[in-house]
Write a protein that holds these residues in place. Sequence first.
Motif, PDB file in Angstrom:
ATOM      1  N   ALA A   7       0.775  -1.256   0.007  1.00  0.00           N
ATOM      2  CA  ALA A   7      -0.134   0.104  -0.098  1.00  0.00           C
ATOM      3  C   ALA A   7       0.884   1.108  -0.006  1.00  0.00           C
ATOM      4  O   ALA A   7       0.752   2.243  -0.906  1.00  0.00           O
ATOM      5  N   ALA A   8       1.908   1.227   0.894  1.00  0.00           N
ATOM      6  CA  ALA A   8       2.733   2.385   0.874  1.00  0.00           C
ATOM      7  C   ALA A   8       3.560   2.559  -0.561  1.00  0.00           C
ATOM      8  O   ALA A   8       3.786   3.563  -0.909  1.00  0.00           O
ATOM      9  N   TYR A   9       3.980   1.520  -1.182  1.00  0.00           N
ATOM     10  CA  TYR A   9       4.348   1.336  -2.841  1.00  0.00           C
ATOM     11  C   TYR A   9       3.464   2.097  -3.609  1.00  0.00           C
ATOM     12  O   TYR A   9       3.647   2.809  -4.252  1.00  0.00           O
ATOM     13  N   ILE A  10       2.220   1.948  -3.512  1.00  0.00           N
ATOM     14  CA  ILE A  10       1.358   2.303  -4.413  1.00  0.00           C
ATOM     15  C   ILE A  10       1.163   3.866  -4.104  1.00  0.00           C
ATOM     16  O   ILE A  10       1.195   4.481  -5.136  1.00  0.00           O
ATOM     17  N   LYS A  72       6.360  -6.214  -7.515  1.00  0.00           N
ATOM     18  CA  LYS A  72       7.523  -6.284  -8.442  1.00  0.00           C
ATOM     19  C   LYS A  72       7.065  -6.213 -10.055  1.00  0.00           C
ATOM     20  O   LYS A  72       7.521  -5.570 -10.836  1.00  0.00           O
ATOM     21  N   ARG A  73       5.821  -6.762 -10.260  1.00  0.00           N
ATOM     22  CA  ARG A  73       5.703  -6.822 -11.645  1.00  0.00           C
ATOM     23  C   ARG A  73       5.195  -5.411 -12.166  1.00  0.00           C
ATOM     24  O   ARG A  73       5.375  -4.922 -12.997  1.00  0.00           O
ATOM     25  N   HIS A  74       4.376  -4.692 -10.990  1.00  0.00           N
ATOM     26  CA  HIS A  74       3.982  -3.438 -11.649  1.00  0.00           C
ATOM     27  C   HIS A  74       5.138  -2.549 -11.714  1.00  0.00           C
ATOM     28  O   HIS A  74       5.382  -1.604 -12.747  1.00  0.00           O
ATOM     29  N   TYR A  75       6.265  -2.661 -11.026  1.00  0.00           N
ATOM     30  CA  TYR A  75       7.557  -1.788 -11.015  1.00  0.00           C
ATOM     31  C   TYR A  75       8.023  -2.137 -12.379  1.00  0.00           C
ATOM     32  O   TYR A  75       8.688  -1.298 -12.943  1.00  0.00           O
ATOM     33  N   GLU A  76       8.102  -3.372 -12.718  1.00  0.00           N
ATOM     34  CA  GLU A  76       8.667  -3.873 -14.049  1.00  0.00           C
ATOM     35  C   GLU A  76       8.190  -2.948 -15.168  1.00  0.00           C
ATOM     36  O   GLU A  76       8.893  -2.786 -16.239  1.00  0.00           O
ATOM     37  N   HIS A  77       6.917  -3.035 -15.052  1.00  0.00           N
ATOM     38  CA  HIS A  77       6.170  -2.458 -16.296  1.00  0.00           C
ATOM     39  C   HIS A  77       6.279  -1.080 -16.063  1.00  0.00           C
ATOM     40  O   HIS A  77       6.206  -0.353 -17.294  1.00  0.00           O
ATOM     41  N   LEU A  78       6.217  -0.569 -14.915  1.00  0.00           N
ATOM     42  CA  LEU A  78       6.503   1.144 -14.947  1.00  0.00           C
ATOM     43  C   LEU A  78       7.833   1.491 -15.535  1.00  0.00           C
ATOM     44  O   LEU A  78       8.200   2.271 -16.199  1.00  0.00           O
ATOM     45  N   THR A  79       8.948   0.617 -15.084  1.00  0.00           N
ATOM     46  CA  THR A  79      10.195   0.649 -15.577  1.00  0.00           C
ATOM     47  C   THR A  79      10.183   0.712 -17.343  1.00  0.00           C
ATOM     48  O   THR A  79      10.944   1.486 -17.527  1.00  0.00           O
ATOM     49  N   SER A  80       9.690  -0.338 -17.483  1.00  0.00           N
ATOM     50  CA  SER A  80       9.703  -0.428 -19.203  1.00  0.00           C
ATOM     51  C   SER A  80       8.996   0.655 -19.687  1.00  0.00           C
ATOM     52  O   SER A  80       9.332   1.111 -21.036  1.00  0.00           O
ATOM     53  N   ALA A  81       7.748   1.049 -19.142  1.00  0.00           N
ATOM     54  CA  ALA A  81       7.122   2.479 -19.696  1.00  0.00           C
ATOM     55  C   ALA A  81       8.074   3.391 -19.730  1.00  0.00           C
ATOM     56  O   ALA A  81       8.274   4.174 -20.717  1.00  0.00           O
ATOM     57  N   ALA A 107       4.517   1.850 -27.336  1.00  0.00           N
ATOM     58  CA  ALA A 107       5.274   0.741 -26.384  1.00  0.00           C
ATOM     59  C   ALA A 107       5.219   1.300 -24.908  1.00  0.00           C
ATOM     60  O   ALA A 107       4.538   0.313 -24.104  1.00  0.00           O
ATOM     61  N   GLY A 108       5.474   2.162 -24.734  1.00  0.00           N
ATOM     62  CA  GLY A 108       5.539   2.860 -23.453  1.00  0.00           C
ATOM     63  C   GLY A 108       4.004   3.000 -22.648  1.00  0.00           C
ATOM     64  O   GLY A 108       3.824   2.614 -21.665  1.00  0.00           O
ATOM     65  N   TYR A 109       3.101   3.485 -23.338  1.00  0.00           N
ATOM     66  CA  TYR A 109       1.803   3.335 -22.955  1.00  0.00           C
ATOM     67  C   TYR A 109       1.074   2.314 -22.829  1.00  0.00           C
ATOM     68  O   TYR A 109       0.345   1.937 -21.819  1.00  0.00           O
ATOM     69  N   SER A 110       1.511   1.197 -23.580  1.00  0.00           N
ATOM     70  CA  SER A 110       1.247  -0.103 -23.353  1.00  0.00           C
ATOM     71  C   SER A 110       1.583  -0.769 -22.026  1.00  0.00           C
ATOM     72  O   SER A 110       0.918  -1.482 -21.273  1.00  0.00           O
ATOM     73  N   GLU A 111       2.795  -0.326 -21.754  1.00  0.00           N
ATOM     74  CA  GLU A 111       3.481  -0.711 -20.472  1.00  0.00           C
ATOM     75  C   GLU A 111       2.857  -0.109 -19.286  1.00  0.00           C
ATOM     76  O   GLU A 111       2.509  -0.732 -18.251  1.00  0.00           O
ATOM     77  N   LEU A 112       2.239   1.177 -19.465  1.00  0.00           N
ATOM     78  CA  LEU A 112       1.587   1.933 -18.467  1.00  0.00           C
ATOM     79  C   LEU A 112       0.395   1.338 -18.294  1.00  0.00           C
ATOM     80  O   LEU A 112      -0.252   1.098 -17.149  1.00  0.00           O
ATOM     81  N   ALA A 116      -0.880  -0.439 -14.878  1.00  0.00           N
ATOM     82  CA  ALA A 116      -2.369  -0.384 -14.070  1.00  0.00           C
ATOM     83  C   ALA A 116      -3.112  -1.429 -13.652  1.00  0.00           C
ATOM     84  O   ALA A 116      -3.935  -1.545 -12.859  1.00  0.00           O
ATOM     85  N   ASP A 117      -2.984  -2.435 -14.675  1.00  0.00           N
ATOM     86  CA  ASP A 117      -3.475  -3.795 -14.307  1.00  0.00           C
ATOM     87  C   ASP A 117      -2.969  -4.655 -13.496  1.00  0.00           C
ATOM     88  O   ASP A 117      -3.771  -5.669 -12.961  1.00  0.00           O
ATOM     89  N   SER A 118      -1.841  -4.415 -13.048  1.00  0.00           N
ATOM     90  CA  SER A 118      -1.253  -5.383 -12.164  1.00  0.00           C
ATOM     91  C   SER A 118      -1.322  -4.949 -10.482  1.00  0.00           C
ATOM     92  O   SER A 118      -1.197  -5.659  -9.672  1.00  0.00           O
ATOM     93  N   LEU A 119      -1.787  -3.824 -10.351  1.00  0.00           N
ATOM     94  CA  LEU A 119      -2.108  -3.241  -8.911  1.00  0.00           C
ATOM     95  C   LEU A 119      -3.162  -2.189  -8.987  1.00  0.00           C
ATOM     96  O   LEU A 119      -3.303  -1.572  -9.940  1.00  0.00           O
ATOM     97  N   PRO A 120      -4.037  -2.170  -7.717  1.00  0.00           N
ATOM     98  CA  PRO A 120      -5.052  -1.346  -7.642  1.00  0.00           C
ATOM     99  C   PRO A 120      -4.255   0.190  -7.407  1.00  0.00           C
ATOM    100  O   PRO A 120      -3.296   0.260  -6.913  1.00  0.00           O
ATOM    101  N   GLY A 121      -5.224   1.117  -7.713  1.00  0.00           N
ATOM    102  CA  GLY A 121      -4.729   2.540  -7.467  1.00  0.00           C
ATOM    103  C   GLY A 121      -4.150   3.300  -8.526  1.00  0.00           C
ATOM    104  O   GLY A 121      -3.571   4.576  -8.306  1.00  0.00           O
ATOM    105  N   PHE A 122      -4.026   2.728  -9.745  1.00  0.00           N
ATOM    106  CA  PHE A 122      -3.378   3.413 -10.895  1.00  0.00           C
ATOM    107  C   PHE A 122      -4.229   3.032 -11.955  1.00  0.00           C
ATOM    108  O   PHE A 122      -4.631   2.335 -12.464  1.00  0.00           O
TER     109      PHE A 122
END
Length: 136
Positions: A7-10, A72-81, A107-112, A116-122
């Motif tokens: 939750a803090a990460y989000i 972790k998955r969210h962070y990886e997608h955010l980093t790729s974006a 490609a970046g928007y797809s990663e965003l 968004a799909d990998s964690l709530p709050g985005f």
Amino acid sequence: MIDDATAAYILENQKCFEDLKQVASQLAGLLVLAAAGSKEAGPDHPMLEMAGRLFREAQDALRRSRPTHRAKRHYEHLTSAALEIGVALKAAEGRVGIDGVLIPLRAGYSELERAADSLPGFEKVSYQRACCGVRA
């Protein structure tokens, strides 16, 4: 169920996510100008300076981020974006060639969207109910 650390990460990464979306939107707007033949769609457009500043802030936030196992998955997608949007931004700073900016921007928007799909709050922008959305 989301644990406290996730939750803090989000909460810590919502601004980074929103900043990357904003940079993508600004680049898309610049592409619209370029496609319309506007002479203002050049590398000296003030929107690019603002997008660059936001992008650097997002990169700094990503560097400080400490994703939990759940995030972790969210962070990886955010980093790729960020990587792809950075390529698009760099391409726009040279000469606003539509393909050179559009391909990494998509490609970046797809990663965003994946982030968004990998964690709530985005939240991602949904056009399903908009006037330009696809109707079944």
